[in-house]
Scaffold this motif. Structure first.
Motif, PDB file in Angstrom:
ATOM      1  N   ALA A  34       0.850  -1.188   0.000  1.00  0.00           N
ATOM      2  CA  ALA A  34       0.000   0.000   0.000  1.00  0.00           C
ATOM      3  C   ALA A  34       0.885   1.237   0.000  1.00  0.00           C
ATOM      4  N   PRO A  35       0.530   2.238  -0.784  1.00  0.00           N
ATOM      5  CA  PRO A  35       1.370   3.445  -0.836  1.00  0.00           C
ATOM      6  C   PRO A  35       1.345   4.185   0.494  1.00  0.00           C
ATOM      7  N   ASP A  83       1.208   9.673   6.656  1.00  0.00           N
ATOM      8  CA  ASP A  83       2.531   9.107   6.919  1.00  0.00           C
ATOM      9  C   ASP A  83       3.603  10.184   6.799  1.00  0.00           C
ATOM     10  N   TYR A  84       3.534  10.955   5.713  1.00  0.00           N
ATOM     11  CA  TYR A  84       4.535  12.004   5.501  1.00  0.00           C
ATOM     12  C   TYR A  84       4.381  13.130   6.510  1.00  0.00           C
ATOM     13  N   GLY A 100       7.776  12.174  -0.142  1.00  0.00           N
ATOM     14  CA  GLY A 100       7.414  11.353  -1.289  1.00  0.00           C
ATOM     15  C   GLY A 100       7.704  12.022  -2.612  1.00  0.00           C
ATOM     16  N   TYR A 101       8.265  13.229  -2.594  1.00  0.00           N
ATOM     17  CA  TYR A 101       8.544  13.980  -3.827  1.00  0.00           C
ATOM     18  C   TYR A 101       9.960  13.678  -4.291  1.00  0.00           C
ATOM     19  N   ARG A 102      10.060  13.253  -5.538  1.00  0.00           N
ATOM     20  CA  ARG A 102      11.358  12.962  -6.144  1.00  0.00           C
ATOM     21  C   ARG A 102      11.454  13.777  -7.430  1.00  0.00           C
ATOM     22  N   ALA A 156       5.629  -0.403   7.749  1.00  0.00           N
ATOM     23  CA  ALA A 156       5.480  -0.379   6.288  1.00  0.00           C
ATOM     24  C   ALA A 156       6.836  -0.302   5.599  1.00  0.00           C
ATOM     25  N   GLU A 157       7.767   0.430   6.189  1.00  0.00           N
ATOM     26  CA  GLU A 157       9.113   0.490   5.624  1.00  0.00           C
ATOM     27  C   GLU A 157       9.816  -0.857   5.772  1.00  0.00           C
ATOM     28  N   LEU A 158       9.660  -1.483   6.931  1.00  0.00           N
ATOM     29  CA  LEU A 158      10.270  -2.794   7.141  1.00  0.00           C
ATOM     30  C   LEU A 158       9.752  -3.815   6.142  1.00  0.00           C
TER      31      LEU A 158
END
Length: 374
Positions: A6-7, A12-13, A45-47, A152-154
């Protein structure tokens, strides 16, 4: 086929930026300034397509909502970032002074941590626009900003590790002898992409004496029978890194080669067993290094035992002597001791390990025995 995770959401940010602001305050700073790069990806989340001479800067402070300063021609892309609802966009157009536009966000006489990859051009511009502000490097001031991963990162790191493990299992099936290092490196890159990696960061293939160079670039050397071959490869999957190393042998190894590999394997095991909450980062290095030193190869272990991993494949924390920072659950890092014998061969074994409530857990699970390849 693995399911897409899931995004991350705007919430989260928002939480990450709030933690960054609080971490800065705890360090006696007024905020953080973040240029395009891994810190910006983690926090928003911005790249951006590329860091350029046009100022793009995230300003995070405890006393104001986060603001992303962005060139007008890139504002539409920034608005579509997952974290955009959690911040304010401030765009500027060519012909205006972006530093003058940004200066009011900094306040008067305040101190900021600045992401390490900020262009000198931009930092100097901010200093001219706000000469009373002071700056320090983000990694020095807040080295653990991205170190502790949430569930979620794990999950993303675990998926990346499993994909890299599948690549290793497949590469054992290809022929090594008579092929160039670059050929095997190409196989690794293709397999990483097939496994769902969106980006290949490195494919080290160090055969024979080239294996004694820990960061050897795969070259045109033809792999020969009886070569030891160091394989170290990884990249990004679901935006998070994989990184694993195994050492293989073309044909059966001799007794000395097997012994060196056994020493590294025992050292890697000792390093992994040293992982537990409250242990210092240097304890992991000490545990692995002691095994290699006791075996008589201390001078041939020429790098740190490990590095953190997340939205990049190398980030804090670092498992090295002198790093007394304690391990906490959610930290993820490599454990990768090695022995490098100039003119002969090298051996390295690497797993990504995460700190759990009562120890450590490997995210790479392939065999650490010396594999024989053709």
């Amino acid at each position: 086929m693995s399911l897409e995770p899931a995004p991350f959401t705007a919430d989260d940010y928002r939480a990450r930026m709030a933690r960054a602001a609080q971490s800065a305050a705890d360090a006696g700073l007024d905020g953080v300034l973040v240029a395009p790069g891994p810190d910006m990806v983690h926090l928003t989340g911005y790249r951006p397509t590329a860091a350029t001479e046009r100022l793009t800067l995230l300003v995070v402070a405890a006393d104001r909502d986060p603001v992303l300063v962005v060139p007008a021609l890139e504002a539409a892309d920034a608005e579509h970032a997952a974290g955009a609802p959690a911040l304010t966009l401030l765009d500027w157009t060519d012909g205006t002074d972006p530093y003058g536009i940004t200066a009011p966000l900094l306040g008067v006489g305040r101190r900021f941590a600045v992401s390490d990859n900020t262009w000198a051009l931009h930092l100097l511009g901010l200093q001219r626009a706000r000469p009373d502000s002071m700056y320090t490097a983000l990694t020095e001031a807040l080295p653990m900003l991205r170190a502790v991963k949430d569930p979620a990162e794990l999950a993303r790191l675990e998926a990346a590790g499993a994909a890299a493990d599948a690549v290793y299992e497949e590469i054992l099936k290809v022929r090594f002898a008579g092929r160039r290092e670059s050929d095997v490196a190409g196989d690794l890159a293709a397999l990483l992409l097939e496994s769902g990696h969106s980006q290949v960061d490195f494919t080290v293939v160090g055969s024979g004496p080239n294996g004694a160079n820990p960061h050897h670039e795969a070259g045109e050397r033809v792999i020969a029978p009886h070569d030891m071959v160091v394989l170290d490869f990884g990249g990004l999957k679901h935006g998070y890194g994989s990184d694993t190393s195994r050492t293989v042998h073309v044909g059966e190894p001799d007794a000395d080669e097997q012994r060196v590999h056994d020493v590294v394997r025992e050292a890697q095991q000792a390093g992994c067993e040293a992982v537990r909450p409250g242990a210092a980062c240097q304890d992991v290095d000490r545990a692995a290094r002691a095994v290699i030193t006791d075996a008589g190869y201390g001078e041939q272990f020429i790098h740190r035992t490990g590095h953190g991993i997340g939205v990049t494949t190398h980030e804090p924390p670092y498992m090295i002597e002198g790093e007394e920072r304690p391990l906490v659950p959610g930290m993820c890092f490599s454990v990768e001791p090695g022995i490098y014998l100039p003119g002969r061969f090298g051996v390295r074994i690497e797993d990504i390990v995460t700190v759990t409530a009562n120890g450590g857990r490997r995210l790479n699970t392939t065999s650490r025995e010396l594999a024989v390849v053709e």
